[in-house]
Motif scaffolding. Structure first.
Motif: not given
Length: 526
Positions: A308, A397, A444
């Motif tokens: 990430d 995402h 994330t």
């Protein structure tokens, strides 16, 4: 009148009858001698072959009521009894060691393993207090001091005073071998070794116990075959005492196994630390200062080293580029791929940042050429703080979250596949206009997974945490991010480390070891 010959009374061993698979009566009939019976008078009913007629004969297939043992019961002082007692003691000791080593192996954290070692060792030597100092001989750390049953002032004195300055702080010295030693502190008018007391192994150990106010101590080194000296463990007694030989053997075997286990855990902890440091170095060390917007970020790397990442870079004409992403996989390869992907995105953002779709398309092409077996999610936003305008595009995402006084809502982005999943990635961009004082939160999916809930419930919890930010904290993006982390992860996994508004802070984990990275990037528009 029938003339019946008298029978002779015979006592038959039931064991013999049993061995021949005979009933007692059959055995008597076969082995009884003939002849007249001896003259005898009995006041009770006569017995035939020594069997009371009131007792029913057992079937031939049934075992006799009582059988004498094949061998006599050994006397309590016989050698066989002593051997049995010793074997029973050995089995008990092995069972105890098995249980303790299993409990130690279940600990997944170095500090938790040290605590378990200290508690188990205290139980084995019959002490209630003690401490462990972890100082690997290679000097690479970590240096840890853990106490059991000691007050904060007692433990703190050892931790804060340099060990090179005081002899009672240097408990690691004087333990070159794996034998360990006990140290019973004599009374002022006694001498060491008198009255059955053990001779002190090292005066420093006695001074450790004396300065802490205890009467005796027992110390063992923590030594592993691969790493050498790791540290030392010292258990303290309130009264003059000493572990027995059996206790010494048990704790010696246990500490030997525990030291090898700690050595392996130490290597894992060091590898995780190096991986986390590498990941942090690949991310921005400082967020840019752009007029009209305030930035804050939080990042925590899981123990496996996830991929990430986040980025914020100033662009021409007062614009700002914001990006978050995640690379599949874990470990050094994922961290390296993350670094290459982030560096490439910065170059594409400088060249064509006004078109977020083109930026992600170029990134997808690079990923397919350089990392054909890997996929990634990414989100890139082109911000114009002066106009409070954001143009963003996402590739598989999580959607951004807008937090303000009048609304807390997710941005509706088009559904798209992650980078590297399709032969040609393409998705439309989305334009949003945050109001003055509103904060756009990019994150994330590791943040959602760390909650342990299903994704729909995790989204709802994140929305509730952002909506519940107090009004006094909404003007500071760093305070807003911290509040969201504390609310969403109340067990402390999201506790921020150093770094506030305008800087990228870290998160220190607690409790169970997390397996997901956490990335939060907040932009508050003025």
């Amino acid at each position: 009148m029938l003339d019946i010959a008298p029978r002779v009374r015979v006592d038959v061993d039931p064991l013999m009858a049993l061995q021949h698979d005979l009933g007692v009566c059959d055995a008597i009939w076969r082995i009884a001698p003939g002849g007249k019976a001896d003259a005898m008078s009995a006041p009770h009913l006569p017995k035939v072959a020594g069997i009371d007629p009131a007792v029913v004969d057992a079937p031939h297939t049934a075992a006799p009521a009582s059988v004498r043992p094949l061998s006599p019961t050994p006397h309590p002082g016989a050698p066989g009894t002593l051997i049995q007692d010793r074997l029973a003691g050995m089995v008990s000791d092995l069972t105890t060691l098995h249980e303790l080593t299993e409990r130690l192996a279940r600990e997944g954290d170095l500090d938790a393993a040290l605590q378990e070692l200290l508690r188990a060792g205290a139980a084995l030597v019959g002490a209630r207090r003690g401490l462990i100092v972890l100082e690997p001989a290679d000097g690479l750390g970590p240096a840890v001091t853990i106490g059991l049953g000691l007050g904060r002032a007692e433990l703190g004195h050892i931790e804060t005073v340099p060990r090179s300055a005081t002899s009672y702080g240097r408990i690691l010295d004087g333990l070159p071998d794996a034998e360990g030693g006990s140290d019973i502190l004599p009374e002022p008018d006694a001498t060491p070794g008198a009255g059955g007391y053990a001779v002190p192994v090292d005066p420093r150990h006695r001074e450790v116990a004396a300065r802490l106010g205890y009467a005796a101590s027992y110390a063992l080194p923590l030594t592993a075959e691969a790493t050498g000296r790791l540290g030392a463990a010292v258990w303290l007694y309130d009264e003059p005492a000493e572990p027995s030989d059996r206790q010494r053997d048990l704790v010696g075997l246990y500490v030997q196994h525990a030291a090898e286990h700690l050595a392996r855990m130490l290597e894992v902890a060091r590898a995780r630390t190096r991986l986390a440091a590498l990941s942090e170095e690949l991310l921005p060390s400082r967020l840019p200062r752009v007029p009209g917007v305030q930035l804050a970020a939080r990042h925590h790397t899981g123990p496996h080293g996830g991929g990430d990442w986040y980025d914020a870079l100033p662009l021409p004409e007062g614009a700002l580029g914001l990006a978050v992403g995640s690379v599949t996989g874990s470990g050094p390869s994922a961290v390296a791929a993350m670094g290459r992907l982030r560096a490439s995105l910065r170059a594409y953002a400088v060249m064509e940042g006004e078109d977020p779709v083109a930026v992600l398309s170029d990134l997808e092409l690079l990923l397919r050429l350089t990392e054909p077996a890997r996929s990634a999610t990414a989100l890139f936003a082109y911000c114009e703080p002066a106009r409070r305008k954001i143009l963003l595009a996402g590739a598989g995402h999580t959607p951004p979250l807008v937090v303000g006084e009048r609304r807390t809502e997710y941005v509706e982005t088009s559904l798209s596949a992650p980078l590297g999943m399709l032969s040609c990635w393409e998705a439309p961009s989305v334009e949003i206009e945050p109001a003055a004082g509103e904060t756009v939160l990019l994150y994330t999916d590791g943040l959602l997974r760390r909650t342990g809930d299903a994704m729909d419930r995790a989204y709802a919890r994140l929305h509730a945490a952002a909506a519940g930010v107090p009004r006094a904290l909404r003007d500071d993006p760093a305070a807003l991010v911290d509040h969201v982390l504390h609310t969403l992860l109340p067990d402390g996994l999201g506790r921020p480390g150093p770094g506030g508004a305008g800087e990228a802070g870290g998160c220190t984990g607690a409790g169970e070891a997390p397996y997901e990275d956490i990335v939060l990037l907040a932009a508050r528009f003025e």
